[in-house]
Design an enzyme around this catalytic site. Structure first.
Site, PDB file in Angstrom:
ATOM      1  N   GLY A 181      -3.197  -0.207   0.996  1.00  0.00           N
ATOM      2  CA  GLY A 181      -3.284   0.815   2.029  1.00  0.00           C
ATOM      3  C   GLY A 181      -2.296   1.961   1.861  1.00  0.00           C
ATOM      4  CB  SER A 182      -0.841   4.134   4.481  1.00  0.00           C
ATOM      5  OG  SER A 182      -2.096   4.425   5.064  1.00  0.00           O
ATOM      6  CB  THR A 183       2.316   0.842   0.824  1.00  0.00           C
ATOM      7  OG1 THR A 183       1.227   0.269   0.077  1.00  0.00           O
ATOM      8  CG2 THR A 183       2.536   0.027   2.096  1.00  0.00           C
ATOM      9  CG  PHE A 184      -1.012   2.807  -3.405  1.00  0.00           C
ATOM     10  CD1 PHE A 184      -0.400   1.591  -3.164  1.00  0.00           C
ATOM     11  CD2 PHE A 184      -1.714   2.964  -4.593  1.00  0.00           C
ATOM     12  CE1 PHE A 184      -0.480   0.560  -4.074  1.00  0.00           C
ATOM     13  CE2 PHE A 184      -1.797   1.931  -5.521  1.00  0.00           C
ATOM     14  CZ  PHE A 184      -1.180   0.723  -5.263  1.00  0.00           C
TER      15      PHE A 184
END
Length: 595
Positions: free
Chosen positions: A313-316
């Site tokens: 998810g948005s950790t990227f």
């Protein structure tokens, strides 16, 4: 009947008779002479035998004297018993944590075997063994003892109490063999790191111990090397920190009703893994059997931190922004169009909330805008994005010293299209492990040099190649800090320790038929602390969490993974030697003076 042999000489007898003498005297004289000759020969034989015997005694005593002298002049050593046949190497080196505390060692125990031909009362032996070992079947034992078998194993390992109980049976056909078993004194602690061991080649008087998973299997040759049996294998794991992380993660997994959980705590500068946890776990002293059907991730043997490949998810998002900053395509203040939905063919990209028409690059990270991140990724292009993620190690196995690590290769799209570029920028379309994510975050925040994760302390660690500039790294750290102070990870603040990080909530893909579940997610919080000069990276992932304590179920990472990670940091930061930052007191306007 043979004719009688005369004892007297005939000539002398005739002469004696002619002279009128008694011939019996001649016979007695002749007999006396013969007896004397026989005594002389017997004495010579006895003397010869005594001489030979004396010589043999002299040689024996001389040999014993020489051996005693040799032993007396040699260094003292413990005697060892040697079994017939090929020797079995049973020695195995210890495994310790970074501070020298034992994680795996050896324990001398015994095995139990039977030789039925030597048994006196097989029926009683079978009954008593079934009483001592409830898992054994009395009828089956009796069938073995009364059959044609001459040898059979009953128990490969028994405790001293069990050995005494079997000894008390008094059955000569029940025998014991020495064993050196592998012992994990901390039970389930660091189970997925250590892996476990089992008996390999076995004999009556010895058995080799071989690794079956984890560090035990990856370093099996090194641990079994007789020349290094006294040299422990030292890991980067900290036993105390590992225990704290496991305890907090287990509590958070229960509180958030998660199916599973994983955590990786890594030194941001060296890549040393200080703690690696996967739940549910197991006891390597009694390692369960692998699943023969179903999803491997349902087994407690599955290492979620290393083998689990998830869309994170948005950790990227920080990767796309850091690359764009490093290439000079944007600055932290550059405004990005966040009007949605963003359409590409028949697909559309939406944000979790409506963030308005425009956001700065910093706020794209703070507010976690999919649309804003996708537009930045479009400026990068597929070729440059893929090369950057490769430089971060997000497309290849990590190289961690676990036997399971080489098989954990991230899942990348076969056709890295523009749509893939956009979705990968916010963590969909590429699956990697929490360990991959931790190493990539360490590279981003440590000044921009590549980090290779490691579990073994083996000399100095070489600095990796540069991936981004120190200036870009500093900007990324500030953005991650703002995510905690005013963004989606507000529950991640820990008093005294500046925490930075990024949340990620990814819909979980279905095992069959494609598509995603609407009510199952992978929630991740990738955190760094202290944010101004990161020493450690903590990646914490929950599988299918749902917080039910509020008015409605909440599954996003900000409500599930973040508070659990904050509690982990609060517990382990002091154990890692990090002193809390004391905020200065607000001036009161009163000045202290001395007389």
């Amino acid at each position: 009947m043979s004719p009688r042999v005369p004892l007297r000489p005939l000539a002398r007898i005739l002469e004696a008779r002619a002279k009128g003498e008694n011939p019996d005297l001649i016979e007695r004289e002749n007999k006396h002479r013969r007896h004397e000759d026989m005594r002389d020969r017997a004495r010579l034989r006895a003397e010869s035998r005594l001489v030979v015997l004396a010589g043999l005694f002299a040689l024996a005593f001389g040999a014993v004297g020489v051996k005693m002298g040799t032993i007396a002049s040699s260094d003292p050593s413990e005697p060892r018993a040697h079994a017939a046949g090929a020797a079995i190497a049973a020695a195995r080196a210890d495994i310790t944590d970074r501070n020298g505390r034992i994680l795996a060692t050896n324990l001398v125990t015994h095995s139990l075997y039977a030789q039925p031909p030597q048994m006196v009362d097989p029926a009683r032996a079978a009954a008593e063994l079934a009483r001592i070992f409830p898992d054994l079947d009395e009828e089956r034992l009796l069938g073995w003892f009364t059959g044609t078998r001459k040898f059979l194993w009953i128990k490969k390992r028994i405790s001293p109490e069990q050995k005494q109980a079997v000894f008390d049976i008094g059955e000569p056909g029940l025998l014991f063999g020495p064993r050196e078993m592998r012992l994990y004194p901390n039970g389930t602690l660091a189970a997925h790191v250590l892996g476990g061991a089992r008996f390999g080649q076995e004999g009556v008087n010895a058995a080799e111990v071989i690794g079956v998973a984890g560090i035990e299997k990856a370093f099996d040759d090194r641990l079994r090397d007789p020349a290094r049996a006294g040299e422990p294998l030292q890991l980067t794991i900290d036993l105390t920190v590992q225990a704290a992380v496991e305890r907090v993660l287990a509590g958070g997994m229960t509180m958030m009703n998660a199916k599973g959980a994983a955590a990786v705590l890594m030194d941001a500068r060296t890549g040393e893994v200080v703690s690696l946890v996967s739940l549910p776990d197991f006891d390597p002293n009694d390692r369960p059997s692998p699943l023969v059907e179903g999803n491997p991730s349902d087994s407690p043997l599955f290492n979620r931190a290393v083998q689990g490949l998830y869309e994170l998810g948005s950790t990227f998002k920080i990767f796309a922004v850091a690359q764009a900053l490093d290439l000079g395509l944007v600055s932290p203040e550059t405004m990005i169009d966040t009007r949605g939905p963003l359409r590409w063919g028949k697909y559309s990209i939406n944000d979790f909330h409506d963030y308005g028409a425009r956001l700065s690059v910093t706020d794209v990270i703070v507010e976690s805008s999919n649309i804003g991140t996708a537009r930045i990724a479009m400026q990068l292009g597929a070729v440059r994005q893929r090369a950057f993620l490769e430089a971060l190690g997000l497309t290849t196995p990590t190289g961690l010293e676990l036997v399971e690590a080489p098989g954990a290769k991230p899942l990348v799209p076969a056709n890295w299209s523009e749509l893939s570029t956009m979705t990968i920028s916010y963590g969909h379309g590429l699956s990697a492990s929490p360990l991959h994510l931790a190493a990539a975050y360490a590279t981003i925040v440590n000044g921009g040099t590549r980090v290779m994760p490691t579990l073994v302390r083996d000399g100095p660690i070489q600095r990796g190649p540069r991936v981004i500039s120190p200036e870009t790294s500093a900007i990324a750290r500030d953005m991650l800090r703002q995510v905690v102070t005013r963004g989606t990870a507000s529950f991640g603040e820990v008093p005294g320790y500046e925490v930075g990080g990024k949340t990620g909530t990814a819909d979980k893909p279905k095992e069959r038929g494609g598509g995603y579940y609407e009510d199952k997610v992978i929630a991740t919080f990738a955190s760094v602390f202290p944010a101004d000069d990161p020493r450690y990276v903590l990646v914490l992932t929950l599988d299918e969490p749902v917080m039910t304590s509020g008015r409605e179920p909440r599954r996003t990472a900000g409500w599930t993974a973040v508070p659990v990670a904050a509690e982990v940091i609060r517990r382990v930061a002091p154990l890692l030697g990090l002193k809390p930052q004391i905020e200065p007191l607000t001036p009161t306007g009163v000045t202290l003076t001395s007389n």
